[in-house]
Design an enzyme around this catalytic site. Structure first.
Site, PDB file in Angstrom:
ATOM      1  N   HIS A  27     -74.717   2.750  17.516  1.00 26.63           N
ATOM      2  CA  HIS A  27     -73.668   1.742  17.686  1.00 26.63           C
ATOM      3  C   HIS A  27     -73.952   0.455  16.909  1.00 26.63           C
ATOM      4  CE1 HIS A  27     -71.505   3.885  20.897  1.00 26.63           C
ATOM      5  NE2 HIS A  27     -72.688   4.195  21.380  1.00 26.63           N
TER       6      HIS A  27
ATOM      7  N   GLU B 206     -79.315   7.138  20.628  1.00 30.87           N
ATOM      8  CA  GLU B 206     -77.871   7.101  20.810  1.00 30.87           C
ATOM      9  C   GLU B 206     -77.337   5.672  20.708  1.00 30.87           C
ATOM     10  OE1 GLU B 206     -76.311   9.291  24.131  1.00 30.87           O
ATOM     11  OE2 GLU B 206     -77.920  10.770  23.989  1.00 30.87           O
TER      12      GLU B 206
ATOM     13  N   GLY C 234     -82.494  19.548  31.062  1.00 35.32           N
ATOM     14  CA  GLY C 234     -83.152  18.443  30.378  1.00 35.32           C
ATOM     15  C   GLY C 234     -83.960  17.604  31.351  1.00 35.32           C
ATOM     16  N   THR C 235     -85.223  17.378  31.027  1.00 39.21           N
ATOM     17  CA  THR C 235     -86.080  16.568  31.903  1.00 39.21           C
ATOM     18  C   THR C 235     -86.662  15.396  31.129  1.00 39.21           C
ATOM     19  OG1 THR C 235     -87.910  18.103  31.482  1.00 39.21           O
ATOM     20  CG2 THR C 235     -86.634  18.422  33.507  1.00 39.21           C
ATOM     21  N   GLY C 236     -85.804  14.737  30.351  1.00 38.89           N
ATOM     22  CA  GLY C 236     -86.150  13.450  29.773  1.00 38.89           C
ATOM     23  C   GLY C 236     -85.935  12.391  30.837  1.00 38.89           C
TER      24      GLY C 236
ATOM     25  N   LYS D  34     -71.615   9.347  26.626  1.00 40.58           N
ATOM     26  CA  LYS D  34     -71.151   7.997  26.337  1.00 40.58           C
ATOM     27  C   LYS D  34     -70.066   7.934  25.274  1.00 40.58           C
ATOM     28  CE  LYS D  34     -75.969   6.488  26.863  1.00 40.58           C
ATOM     29  NZ  LYS D  34     -77.075   5.787  26.168  1.00 40.58           N
TER      30      LYS D  34
ATOM     31  N   THR E 239     -82.011   7.892  24.608  1.00 35.60           N
ATOM     32  CA  THR E 239     -81.189   6.717  24.901  1.00 35.60           C
ATOM     33  C   THR E 239     -81.203   5.735  23.743  1.00 35.60           C
ATOM     34  OG1 THR E 239     -81.498   6.883  27.293  1.00 35.60           O
ATOM     35  CG2 THR E 239     -80.964   4.715  26.420  1.00 35.60           C
TER      36      THR E 239
END
Length: 363
Positions: free
Chosen positions: A232, A228, A10-12, A157, A225
């Site tokens: 929450h 995800e 992954g290259t985010g 996470k 990011t």
């Protein structure tokens, strides 16, 4: 210690910054990197600078997928083996992502291509979105199935994923895998800080983690990011966040004026501290503020551990991050520290699943 050859899945944002930070670590050599479009492998060492320049502003993926097809990317990474990319993916033509580098080749099976060469890697950092609960554990299964013996490390996470990895501990021990889970900033860096702060006490009453992150680049360059974290927010969970379109996410960001505040997050710090014997998972709370309109942190990141000392005094130890250190520095620096330490343990024959508080980084 001897030089460590490692791969990045992954290259985010996280994957790219891992490659960038590794340029400052003489004993760490990136030899492979991949995303949905391509894979770059060079056992003499990738030219990380060229790869970063080639992929700047050219990151594919949005952190989610549908359920019908082969390996594909999300947030510059790859979704699970049975997912395909969703619509609205940010890309720039057919040559988006890693394939823009002169070191890379296009591929329809990036993870398999890396696994096929994994006998040449000391470690693999999994920098992929983890909105599907069992996604990262299934990636680990594929390395074990291939007979990989080395280090796998992630920056996940979600508390519930730790149990899924623990269920695989025996398999990892059999194949020679040392898996370090939750090894970024939180969990990871701050989990380790809490474990140290707890040593003043014979009984820990609570651990409170409060973080602040500023990302002026916004949702466009931090898709995984942000997605995800939105899971929450009140009214959302992993499933609903995964199904959001880009437009819906941008609307949510606009409704909050670019500042998202979180309380009572399901963050893996709780189970990682419990498994290390620091405190009960129920005694850990995590929250924070994400500002997508400014690079300045909206609040100071702190870890506060409250407990009772051997002589009956109740007090609190607080660890505080400097407001000027970036999320990238606080995630990727510790992640590479944990990677180093895990390689040492792996070479000594210690296999299985470890949390960051059990495996302090060898800086």
């Amino acid at each position: 210690m001897d030089s460590i050859d490692f791969a990045v899945l992954g290259t985010g944002g996280i994957g790219r910054r891992t490659l960038e930070v590794s340029q400052h670590k003489d004993d760490l050599t990136p030899v492979a990197a991949c995303d949905r479009h391509g894979v770059a492998i060079d056992f003499d060492g990738l030219d990380a600078g060229e790869l970063l320049d080639a992929t700047e502003g050219n990151i594919a993926g949005d952190g989610r997928g549908d359920t019908d097809g082969p390996d594909r990317a999300a947030d510059g990474g790859i979704t699970s083996e049975d997912t395909t990319p969703s619509t609205g993916v940010k890309q720039h033509g057919e040559d988006a992502g890693v394939v823009a580098s002169e070191q890379a080749e296009p591929t329809d099976s990036p993870i398999d291509d890396v696994i096929a060469k994994s006998d040449r890697f000391d470690a693999v950092l999994i920098a992929l979105p983890n909105l599907e609960h069992d996604f990262i554990p299934r990636i680990a299964d594929r390395f074990a199935d291939a007979g990989y013996s080395g280090v796998l490390i992630d920056v996940l996470k979600r508390s519930r994923v730790i149990g899924m990895l623990d269920d695989r501990a025996d398999r990892f021990e059999e194949t020679g895998i040392t898996f370090v889970c939750g090894a970024g900033a939180t969990p990871g860096f701050l989990t380790g800080a809490a474990a140290l702060a707890a040593q003043s006490f014979v009984e820990v009453e609570s651990v409170e983690i409060w973080w602040g992150v500023g990302l002026k680049s916004g949702y466009e360059d931090n898709r995984g990011t942000v997605r995800e974290d939105i899971a929450h927010l009140d009214g959302y969970d992993v499933e609903t966040a995964r199904e959001l379109s880009e437009e819906e996410i941008e609307t949510i960001v606009e409704e909050h004026d670019g500042v998202l505040e979180f309380e009572g997050m399901e963050h893996a710090d709780d189970v990682l501290l419990e498994r290390a014997g620091i405190c009960d998972a129920d005694d850990v709370t995590v929250g924070g503020i994400l500002d997508l309109r400014s690079d300045e942190k909206p609040t100071t990141t702190t870890v506060t551990v409250t407990g009772t000392t051997f002589d009956g005094v109740t007090g609190s130890n607080t660890f505080q991050l400097d407001d000027d250190t970036s999320m990238a520095a606080n995630v990727n620096g510790p992640a590479l520290g944990y990677l180093r330490r895990a390689v040492e343990r792996n070479r000594a024959g210690d296999y299985g699943v470890y949390g960051p508080a059990e495996l302090m980084p060898g800086f």
